[in-house]
Design an enzyme around this catalytic site. Structure first.
Site, short mmCIF file in Angstrom:
data_model
loop_
_atom_site.label_atom_id
_atom_site.label_comp_id
_atom_site.label_asym_id
_atom_site.label_seq_id
_atom_site.Cartn_x
_atom_site.Cartn_y
_atom_site.Cartn_z
N SER A 309 21.03 -34.97 -75.17
CA SER A 309 20.59 -33.62 -75.51
C SER A 309 19.88 -33.69 -76.85
O SER A 309 19.98 -34.69 -77.57
CB SER A 309 21.78 -32.66 -75.58
OG SER A 309 22.41 -32.50 -74.33
N HIS A 326 14.29 -25.41 -71.33
CA HIS A 326 15.67 -25.06 -71.69
C HIS A 326 16.65 -26.17 -71.33
O HIS A 326 17.85 -26.04 -71.55
CB HIS A 326 16.09 -23.76 -71.03
CG HIS A 326 16.53 -23.88 -69.60
ND1 HIS A 326 15.82 -24.55 -68.63
CD2 HIS A 326 17.64 -23.39 -68.96
CE1 HIS A 326 16.45 -24.47 -67.47
NE2 HIS A 326 17.56 -23.78 -67.64
N ALA A 328 16.95 -30.13 -68.72
CA ALA A 328 16.31 -31.17 -67.91
C ALA A 328 15.66 -30.59 -66.65
O ALA A 328 14.61 -31.05 -66.21
CB ALA A 328 17.33 -32.24 -67.53
N LYS A 399 32.93 -29.19 -67.50
CA LYS A 399 32.00 -28.39 -66.70
C LYS A 399 32.69 -27.12 -66.21
O LYS A 399 33.89 -27.10 -65.97
CB LYS A 399 31.52 -29.19 -65.49
CG LYS A 399 30.80 -30.48 -65.84
CD LYS A 399 29.53 -30.26 -66.61
CE LYS A 399 28.42 -29.60 -65.77
NZ LYS A 399 27.14 -29.54 -66.49
#
Length: 400
Positions: A309, A326, A328, A399
């Site tokens: 990132s 914003h 990948a 996640k």
């Protein structure tokens, strides 16, 4: 890198693309946008662009006098925040990382989970800090309707591609990064006003049919102003949602590391519309999966799970309406990823890098790195939009 796509018989305005391998579905949606009568100058497609709902994700448009709810997106205010800590990379132990990750999972609800108790009213965006009864229901009917539920969602991650990462920077420090949005609040607002826009467009015999999913509202109409008021409320809620999670994570760090401090905090949106001046005119810039990149503006471009990132600085390129990617960007849909990616291969990618993660079964593959574009290509394609300040590599991933 920029390619101009323009055929007079297909486009009323040009499409300017920073994308390698632009998919047909996204191009078709860009062409639909280019033929709207109120589109200003051109369409800009960021290097992470892929097909979305109505408008490509990673798309930027400017309009004169009109707002398109689906050009903002369903998760209004979805965005990123990141903070630089005072911890040197070489001093951060794997055992400490695992303990911190465990506490984050305990304290921050993910997916469809909410907090068990409502947040304090003072934590909510300022319109409701006095009390819910002070909400002007005529201006913000959906936010008023969803207020009680939202008080249980503030400080929660959500699902899909939302994440929390602990990262090491090439500046030598540990960073914390969060990707999340306005939770169910933004979704309800988006759906309500898109439906209202569709109904009005039918009454106006608009050439924009439902199949193109680009129903619009005049920005100076009562309904258009209502949408903008509610969108702004969702933006503030999303900002505070990320901030509250960050404060929780910082508190967790402090419980394990003495003299813990943070040195920088960045909090940005990538699903919103704003009145800005471009090419000498005031226009409504819609960024759907795109980030503002004005000259000197500090931003965040995350990679996919397990990849790099970036903390970046905007270059203010007028051709992109001072915007950048914003993230990948997807190269596979969620179902396609679950069907085609190998679970063990995706786990091994993270394990080989020593990343603490939670990939356990096929349902986790929808956000695996193999489902996304190569972040290195994405960054190379936008060298004229941003410059890299710090490169970050993940150490631990949670996640939604």
């Amino acid at each position: 890198m920029k390619e101009v796509i323009y055929k007079q018989e297909e486009n009323k305005v040009p499409i300017k693309s920073w994308v390698t391998g632009l998919e047909d579905g996204a191009l078709k949606q860009a062409k639909n946008l280019s033929n709207l009568p109120f589109i200003f100058k051109h369409i800009a497609l960021m290097p992470d662009c892929h097909q979305g709902y109505g408008m490509p994700i990673g798309g930027v448009i400017a309009t004169k006098g009109y707002i398109i709810p689906n050009a903002v997106g369903v998760d209004i205010g979805c965005g990123m925040c990141a903070t630089k800590t005072n911890i040197r990379v070489e001093d951060f132990k794997t055992e400490t990382l695992k303990l911190i990750m465990g506490e984050i999972r305990k304290q921050i609800p993910v997916g469809f989970e909410h907090n068990k108790t409502a947040c304090d009213v003072i934590d909510m965006p300022y319109e409701t800090r006095l009390y819910k009864k002070d909400f002007n229901n005529s201006l913000t009917p959906i936010c008023a309707q969803e207020y009680d539920s939202a008080t249980y969602q503030l400080g929660t991650l959500g699902g899909g591609n939302h994440f929390i990462e602990i990262q090491k920077g090439d500046d030598g420090f540990i960073w914390i990064m969060i990707h999340s949005g306005s939770r169910n609040l933004g979704k309800k607002v988006a759906e309500y006003y898109n439906k209202k826009a569709e109904e009005l467009n039918e009454e106006w015999f608009s050439e924009v049919k439902k199949g193109k999913e680009l129903a619009f509202l005049p920005s100076d109409s009562e309904l258009g102003k209502q949408y903008l008021d509610e969108m702004e409320y969702c933006l503030r809620f999303a900002y505070l949602n990320r901030y509250k999670m960050m404060m929780t994570i910082e508190h967790i760090f402090k419980s394990f590391i003495s003299e813990f401090t943070t040195q920088q905090f960045i909090n940005i949106h990538h699903n919103y519309a704003a009145l800005e001046n471009h090419f000498g005119e005031n226009v409504w810039v819609h960024r759907k999966g795109a980030t503002s990149a004005r000259v000197g503006e500090v931003g965040i471009i995350p990679g996919s799970q397990g990849t790099s990132s970036y903390i970046v600085e905007g270059l203010g390129n007028p051709e992109s309406f001072e915007s950048c990617s914003h993230g990948a960007g997807r190269r596979m849909g969620r179902n396609e990823a679950k069907k085609n990616l190998n679970l063990e291969d995706e786990k091994k990618k993270l394990d080989d890098k020593g990343i603490v993660h939670g990939i356990r079964n096929i349902s986790d593959l929808d956000e695996a790195s193999g489902a996304y574009k190569d972040i290195n290509v994405v960054m190379d394609n936008q060298k004229d939009l941003v410059k890299i300040l710090v490169k970050l590599e993940p150490l631990g991933v949670i996640k939604g």
